[in-house]
Design a protein around this motif. Sequence first.
Motif, mmCIF file in Angstrom:
data_model
loop_
_atom_site.group_PDB
_atom_site.id
_atom_site.type_symbol
_atom_site.label_atom_id
_atom_site.label_comp_id
_atom_site.label_asym_id
_atom_site.label_seq_id
_atom_site.Cartn_x
_atom_site.Cartn_y
_atom_site.Cartn_z
ATOM 1 N N MET A 1 0.828 -1.208 0.000
ATOM 2 C CA MET A 1 0.000 0.000 0.000
ATOM 3 C C MET A 1 0.861 1.257 0.000
ATOM 4 O O MET A 1 0.540 2.237 -0.686
ATOM 5 C CB MET A 1 -0.937 -0.012 1.204
ATOM 6 N N VAL B 1 2.058 1.836 -3.568
ATOM 7 C CA VAL B 1 1.015 2.313 -4.491
ATOM 8 C C VAL B 1 0.596 3.732 -4.149
ATOM 9 O O VAL B 1 0.471 4.595 -5.032
ATOM 10 C CB VAL B 1 -0.193 1.366 -4.470
ATOM 11 N N MET B 2 0.387 4.029 -2.857
ATOM 12 C CA MET B 2 -0.112 5.347 -2.458
ATOM 13 C C MET B 2 0.887 6.463 -2.751
ATOM 14 O O MET B 2 0.497 7.610 -2.934
ATOM 15 C CB MET B 2 -0.481 5.352 -0.970
ATOM 16 N N PHE C 1 -9.084 8.350 -2.912
ATOM 17 C CA PHE C 1 -8.231 7.268 -3.379
ATOM 18 C C PHE C 1 -7.621 6.420 -2.275
ATOM 19 O O PHE C 1 -7.400 5.221 -2.477
ATOM 20 C CB PHE C 1 -7.136 7.819 -4.293
ATOM 21 N N LEU D 1 -8.102 2.521 -2.520
ATOM 22 C CA LEU D 1 -6.977 1.611 -2.647
ATOM 23 C C LEU D 1 -6.994 0.559 -1.542
ATOM 24 O O LEU D 1 -6.661 -0.605 -1.773
ATOM 25 C CB LEU D 1 -5.657 2.382 -2.612
ATOM 26 N N LEU E 1 -6.938 -3.080 -3.070
ATOM 27 C CA LEU E 1 -5.689 -3.811 -2.945
ATOM 28 C C LEU E 1 -5.598 -4.632 -1.666
ATOM 29 O O LEU E 1 -4.942 -5.675 -1.651
ATOM 30 C CB LEU E 1 -4.504 -2.840 -3.000
#
Length: 235
Positions: free
Chosen positions: A28, A31-32, A173, A177, A181
Amino acid sequence: MTNDRTPHGKGSEVHGIFEKIAGYYDRMNFVMTLGRHEQWCREVAARVAPAAGGRLLDLATGTGVIALEAARRYPAATVTGVDFSQEMLSRAKAKPGADAVRWRQADAACLPFENESFDGITEGYLLRNVDDLDGVLREQYRVLKPGGRIVILETCPPSGLLKPVVEWGVRVFVPLLGRVLARDRSSYTYLESSMLAFTSPHHIARILSGLGFRDIGWSKKFFGTNVILWATKPR
């Protein structure tokens, strides 16, 4: 939050969240931040620059990204990674190079170390998750040796012309996410709200100054949503 390893108040909620998200925490973060998280951790480790052969403390070590980078960068140093989440520590201990770090479960609000024990302190995303911001930073001042540096990676509330756009992005988001995810919208809804509600680097700098730190500075990252701060304890 106490030193009996059983967090209370806000700490109990946060402890439960980090125990829950340990398995997908690294994914995470990648991705973030669009892959920037490890780069920031490397910068934190580079900035702390402990004395040769010194002792380095990494607080809220999580899965150990900063601690492992520090151990690689400063092989002569003794690096201790501390977190109150046993699940996070288990993930850290399973990573390559983990034997170079001393891992310890402890509460950042009441550190089990003597005064002036460490030549440098690093931390990642600790401060927005504690009850007593001043008290946690005071503990760090206590265990840091004179001349030692503290380097902090933290989230930062958006500001300026892009503030509405960035706030909207975080609100939409981050929980999305988490759901897509990690199948965990609720934990990342907390993380979203804590990111937006946290204080500014200016406020943290004022606290650091009030505690006696000097040479305080910071650098914002990623549209101002993250920040690296640093300060030195006078000799």
